[in-house]
Design a protein around this motif. Structure first.
Motif, mmCIF file in Angstrom:
data_model
loop_
_atom_site.group_PDB
_atom_site.id
_atom_site.type_symbol
_atom_site.label_atom_id
_atom_site.label_comp_id
_atom_site.label_asym_id
_atom_site.label_seq_id
_atom_site.Cartn_x
_atom_site.Cartn_y
_atom_site.Cartn_z
ATOM 1 N N LYS A 117 110.254 -59.743 -21.713
ATOM 2 C CA LYS A 117 110.586 -60.371 -20.349
ATOM 3 C C LYS A 117 111.636 -61.376 -20.383
ATOM 4 O O LYS A 117 112.621 -61.253 -19.347
ATOM 5 N N LYS A 138 115.791 -61.064 -17.920
ATOM 6 C CA LYS A 138 115.756 -61.669 -16.665
ATOM 7 C C LYS A 138 116.912 -61.426 -15.954
ATOM 8 O O LYS A 138 116.980 -61.268 -14.544
ATOM 9 N N ILE A 156 106.960 -56.167 -20.644
ATOM 10 C CA ILE A 156 106.329 -57.590 -20.792
ATOM 11 C C ILE A 156 106.946 -58.260 -21.977
ATOM 12 O O ILE A 156 107.022 -59.382 -22.019
#
Length: 117
Positions: free
Chosen positions: A76, A80, A73
């Motif tokens: 993040k 990608k 998280i």
């Protein structure tokens, strides 16, 4: 607990190109978390301080890196280009490991682990 020698044996079961990546990943983790103990857990190499920091394992087309959910998280945007799930990141076998990103993830987990003592 199983020892780091068993991690050597685990790594040796893979083709040479995969062994190189696994040893690179192992070296990054050991350098970034020097106080972590190397163990085998869930049939994977793992690193433990107070709690489990990270795990890794090799598969047919990728290396699975398991740093728990919170770093996935937190990083993040940086993740990608990688396939991720709740607690895992996949690094393709035909690409170099993102060493700087792995280092930052392990640093994050070490800090998190120390905060949870």
């Amino acid at each position: 607990m199983k020892t780091s020698n068993e991690i050597d044996l685990y790594i040796e079961t893979f083709p040479e190109n995969v062994q190189v990546l696994l040893q690179e990943l192992r070296a990054i983790i050991k350098k970034t978390a020097p106080n972590a103990e190397e163990i085998m857990s869930y049939k994977m190499p793992a690193y433990k301080q107070h709690g489990r920091l990270v795990y890794f394992a090799a598969y047919k087309n990728h290396i699975g890196f398991y740093p728990h959910t919170s770093p996935i998280i937190h990083f993040k945007e940086d993740l990608k280009e990688y396939k991720t799930s709740k607690g895992a990141i996949q690094f393709a076998l035909d690409k170099p490991l993102p060493k700087e990103l792995i280092t930052r993830i392990v640093e994050y987990r070490v800090k998190e682990d120390l905060e949870n003592i």
